[in-house]
Motif scaffolding. Sequence first.
Motif, PDB file in Angstrom:
ATOM      1  N   TRP A  39       0.805  -1.115  -0.373  1.00 20.07           N
ATOM      2  CA  TRP A  39      -0.028  -0.246   0.026  1.00 20.07           C
ATOM      3  C   TRP A  39       0.876   1.450   0.035  1.00 20.07           C
ATOM      4  CZ3 TRP A  39      -5.538   0.052  -0.502  1.00 20.07           C
ATOM      5  CH2 TRP A  39      -5.728  -1.277  -0.323  1.00 20.07           C
ATOM      6  N   PHE A  40       0.488   1.752  -0.744  1.00 20.73           N
ATOM      7  CA  PHE A  40       0.659   3.620  -0.967  1.00 20.73           C
ATOM      8  C   PHE A  40      -0.014   4.415  -1.110  1.00 20.73           C
ATOM      9  CE2 PHE A  40       5.302   2.427  -2.243  1.00 20.73           C
ATOM     10  CZ  PHE A  40       5.714   1.209  -3.182  1.00 20.73           C
ATOM     11  N   ARG A  41       0.658   5.652  -0.603  1.00 22.74           N
ATOM     12  CA  ARG A  41      -0.496   6.715  -0.383  1.00 22.74           C
ATOM     13  C   ARG A  41       0.451   8.137  -1.208  1.00 22.74           C
ATOM     14  NH1 ARG A  41      -0.841   7.945   5.958  1.00 22.74           N
ATOM     15  NH2 ARG A  41       1.578   8.193   6.243  1.00 22.74           N
ATOM     16  N   GLU A  49       3.813   7.904  -1.397  1.00 25.81           N
ATOM     17  CA  GLU A  49       5.039   7.324  -0.455  1.00 25.81           C
ATOM     18  C   GLU A  49       4.891   5.796   0.412  1.00 25.81           C
ATOM     19  OE1 GLU A  49       5.014   9.776   2.946  1.00 25.81           O
ATOM     20  OE2 GLU A  49       2.841   9.322   4.036  1.00 25.81           O
ATOM     21  N   PHE A  50       5.165   4.732   0.690  1.00 22.63           N
ATOM     22  CA  PHE A  50       4.979   3.304   0.990  1.00 22.63           C
ATOM     23  C   PHE A  50       4.923   3.998   2.304  1.00 22.63           C
ATOM     24  CE2 PHE A  50       5.919  -0.854   2.196  1.00 22.63           C
ATOM     25  CZ  PHE A  50       6.277  -0.818   3.225  1.00 22.63           C
ATOM     26  N   VAL A  51       3.907   2.715   2.835  1.00 18.45           N
ATOM     27  CA  VAL A  51       2.895   3.564   3.418  1.00 18.45           C
ATOM     28  C   VAL A  51       3.138   1.402   4.193  1.00 18.45           C
ATOM     29  CG1 VAL A  51      -0.098   3.296   4.577  1.00 18.45           C
ATOM     30  CG2 VAL A  51       1.016   3.697   2.964  1.00 18.45           C
ATOM     31  N   VAL A  64      -4.615  10.105  -0.926  1.00 17.03           N
ATOM     32  CA  VAL A  64      -5.018   9.082  -2.151  1.00 17.03           C
ATOM     33  C   VAL A  64      -4.451   7.280  -1.821  1.00 17.03           C
ATOM     34  CG1 VAL A  64      -5.849   8.293  -4.085  1.00 17.03           C
ATOM     35  CG2 VAL A  64      -6.313  10.339  -3.699  1.00 17.03           C
ATOM     36  N   TYR A  65      -4.953   6.639  -1.584  1.00 15.00           N
ATOM     37  CA  TYR A  65      -4.274   5.370  -1.260  1.00 15.00           C
ATOM     38  C   TYR A  65      -4.015   4.204  -2.479  1.00 15.00           C
ATOM     39  CZ  TYR A  65      -3.556   6.863   3.496  1.00 15.00           C
ATOM     40  OH  TYR A  65      -3.163   7.322   4.863  1.00 15.00           O
ATOM     41  N   THR A 104       9.620  -0.900  -1.261  1.00 13.82           N
ATOM     42  CA  THR A 104       8.966   0.355  -0.341  1.00 13.82           C
ATOM     43  C   THR A 104       9.240   1.369  -1.671  1.00 13.82           C
ATOM     44  OG1 THR A 104      11.192   1.314   0.517  1.00 13.82           O
ATOM     45  CG2 THR A 104      10.108  -0.494   1.686  1.00 13.82           C
ATOM     46  N   LYS A 105       9.541   0.872  -2.431  1.00 15.22           N
ATOM     47  CA  LYS A 105       9.598   1.907  -3.778  1.00 15.22           C
ATOM     48  C   LYS A 105       8.503   1.397  -4.407  1.00 15.22           C
ATOM     49  CE  LYS A 105      14.380   2.985  -2.915  1.00 15.22           C
ATOM     50  NZ  LYS A 105      14.703   1.646  -1.824  1.00 15.22           N
TER      51      LYS A 105
END
Length: 124
Positions: free
Chosen positions: A36-38, A46-48, A93-94, A106-107
């Motif tokens: 999941w990113f946002r 960015e990494f979540v 926004v996710y 994580t990228k």
Amino acid sequence: QVQLVQSGGGLVQAGGSLRLSCTASGGIFSFYNMGWFRQAPGKEREFVAAVTWSADTSSYADSVKGRFTISRDDAKTMVHLQMNSLKPEDTAVYYCAAASRFNIGTKPAEYNYWGQGTQVTVSS
């Protein structure tokens, strides 16, 4: 080709909870790491959180550690993000994403497929 369809999200007061879900189709779900990113307005994506294909390892951004939980259900080809103790700075926004790799990424560039995005707004 993997398709990811997201659900959940919305508006919540600070301290509240939301659950995001992402359903995958078109591929062998159990082969993919899921993340999941946002992305907030004017900021980079960015990494979540992420979980490996085997579900034995998960990783979280420091900003959400202890508040968010990622989980996957391979039988339903779904990944979830449970978000508790939400803060206004979680507003974004996710996006869910799938990566055909062995280690957790994580990228954003490490992920091959993306969901359509869903808005999460946390009011103070």
